[in-house]
Every structure is written in structure tokens, then in C-alpha cells.
Design an enzyme around this catalytic site. Sequence first.
Site, PDB file in Angstrom:
ATOM      1  N   GLU A  38     -18.194 -69.700 -23.319  1.00  0.00           N
ATOM      2  CA  GLU A  38     -19.356 -70.009 -24.148  1.00  0.00           C
ATOM      3  C   GLU A  38     -19.074 -69.608 -25.597  1.00  0.00           C
ATOM      4  O   GLU A  38     -18.464 -68.579 -25.850  1.00  0.00           O
ATOM      5  CB  GLU A  38     -20.565 -69.231 -23.614  1.00  0.00           C
ATOM      6  CG  GLU A  38     -21.843 -69.418 -24.401  1.00  0.00           C
ATOM      7  CD  GLU A  38     -22.965 -68.508 -23.926  1.00  0.00           C
ATOM      8  OE1 GLU A  38     -24.137 -68.832 -24.192  1.00  0.00           O
ATOM      9  OE2 GLU A  38     -22.675 -67.462 -23.288  1.00  0.00           O
ATOM     10  N   LYS A  40     -27.706 -75.906 -23.742  1.00  0.00           N
ATOM     11  CA  LYS A  40     -28.140 -74.810 -22.879  1.00  0.00           C
ATOM     12  C   LYS A  40     -29.659 -74.842 -22.704  1.00  0.00           C
ATOM     13  O   LYS A  40     -30.415 -74.807 -23.670  1.00  0.00           O
ATOM     14  CB  LYS A  40     -27.690 -73.488 -23.492  1.00  0.00           C
ATOM     15  CG  LYS A  40     -27.952 -72.249 -22.632  1.00  0.00           C
ATOM     16  CD  LYS A  40     -27.411 -71.028 -23.359  1.00  0.00           C
ATOM     17  CE  LYS A  40     -27.594 -69.753 -22.548  1.00  0.00           C
ATOM     18  NZ  LYS A  40     -27.067 -68.578 -23.305  1.00  0.00           N
ATOM     19  N   CYS A  64     -23.908 -69.991 -19.174  1.00  0.00           N
ATOM     20  CA  CYS A  64     -24.263 -68.570 -19.078  1.00  0.00           C
ATOM     21  C   CYS A  64     -25.598 -68.302 -18.371  1.00  0.00           C
ATOM     22  O   CYS A  64     -25.684 -68.352 -17.156  1.00  0.00           O
ATOM     23  CB  CYS A  64     -24.231 -67.958 -20.471  1.00  0.00           C
ATOM     24  SG  CYS A  64     -24.002 -66.155 -20.475  1.00  0.00           S
TER      25      CYS A  64
END
Length: 266
Positions: free
Chosen positions: A43, A109, A143
Site C-alpha cells: 500500500e 480503498k 489494508c
Amino acid sequence: MQALSVSLVQGATRWHDAAANREYYGALVRGVAGKSDLIVLPETFLSGFSNDTRASAETMDGEGVAWLRALAQEVGATLCGSLAIREGDTVYNRLLWVRPDGSFAQYDKRHLFRMAGEHTRYGGGRERLIVELKGWRILPQVCYDLRFPVWLRNRRAETAAGGMDYDLAIFVANWPAPRRQPWRTLLRARAIENLSYVVGLNRVGVDGNDLPYAGDSAVLDAVGEPLIELGAQEQVATVTLDPAPLLAHRERFPAWMDADEFSLQP
């Protein structure tokens, strides 16, 4: 579905130094050229996980995206990792799926890490991305998304191999060492409940906020058993995923057929 070679590039991202990270990760990626179909990076690998978005974010026309596209073409493999990308007044933690022919797909995300204030500085995504490579259907995520099983649920797809939405989930991360046990546990849970291979790719080292990272990158099969587990040091490793055990497990243990129906309203 054909055998799929996946390389995990577990590196120590340089803090707010895109040029240094391009040089650093470029060298690591070139080390597996010709050995891998898919190369996974952490990331925000050009900046580190930073809320200083005005300093670290690039545009889609910027040097970072151009570099990724050129590198994918050079090594002849698909590259996957996330960057801080600015669009107008909004910055996104954007995963890019970059193919050797220069084409790419993107995923913003969805779940923003409020404990670090990410939700106040970044815009969140609203759509899942499923891409295909060598017959595999792949769900790339970022994540904190790992903690949300409803978003990640493998759904029925009768026309797909094995009857499911995806065959492999990928999580690129900056997941700090103090929370390494949840990282390891959740990767296994997502593999087991979704009858899917899972790749978790984390960084190592210490970032500009003095947060340590323990790596713990891994590739897990559909029952949560590791095919490979990395330690806490810089490491690049390649593993080949075989579709046969996955499809056999789904046929032998078709828990997906009893899953609850639901719809999402992001």
C-alpha cells in the site's frame, strides 16, 4: 484457469520520497522479471502511509503511474499496489492493477482507517474491482478493507469457474507490527470463509511516524493453510498457485451454496 505465479515484494518504503521508492522498488521488481505473472507491491509504496496528502499525492497523469506502466511492460508482468492519487480537491488511496500492455484498472480503498484520520483526508471508493488474469478472477483490496467481511464476501457466480465471484483476494497493506496478530488471523479467516486463495502483502521497516512494520506477508490456500509466509525483513518471494486444489475443495465443501443472500448499499 492456468497456474498463476505471484511474487510478493515486501519492502521498506522510503518516507515521502517517490524518486527513491521508484528506484528501490524498481530494482526489487526487476529481480523477478520473467519469473512471475503478477507482482504485488505494498500500500502507498511511493510515499508510505501518510495523511500529508497534499505533499505525497500525485495525479493519474503523474510520474508514478507512468513509471508503473513502463515497469510492467519492461518486466512482462502485471503489477499491483496502491498510490495516493489526487483528483480535483480529493485524494484517494488508489490501488492500480497495471498490465504489461500498459492498460490498467483501479480500485479506491473503500474503508478508510479512522484511527489515523484517513477518513478525514481521503475520499473512499464505492465499487469493488474484480480483474482477470490467466483465467483467475481476482479481487484486489487495500489494508483496512481486510476487516470487513461483508464487503469481501465471495458471492455466487454460476457462470464462473467454481461457481464463485472470485478465486483470489489480494490485500496490499501498511499494517503496523503492534497489530500483526489481527493481520495474520484475518487473512486466514477471509480465505476460509470465502473458499479462496488469499495474498496479503505488507511492508517492513519503520515509517516517518515511527511506526514499525513486521511484514508477515503470506499466501494462503482456501482452508487457511500458508503456502508461504515471510518474516520481518525485506524479502521478495514467488509462489505458484494451482487452481486444481481450489476447485476440488469448492466441489467437496460447497459452503457457498448455503450462504445468506444480501445486497450492499455503499
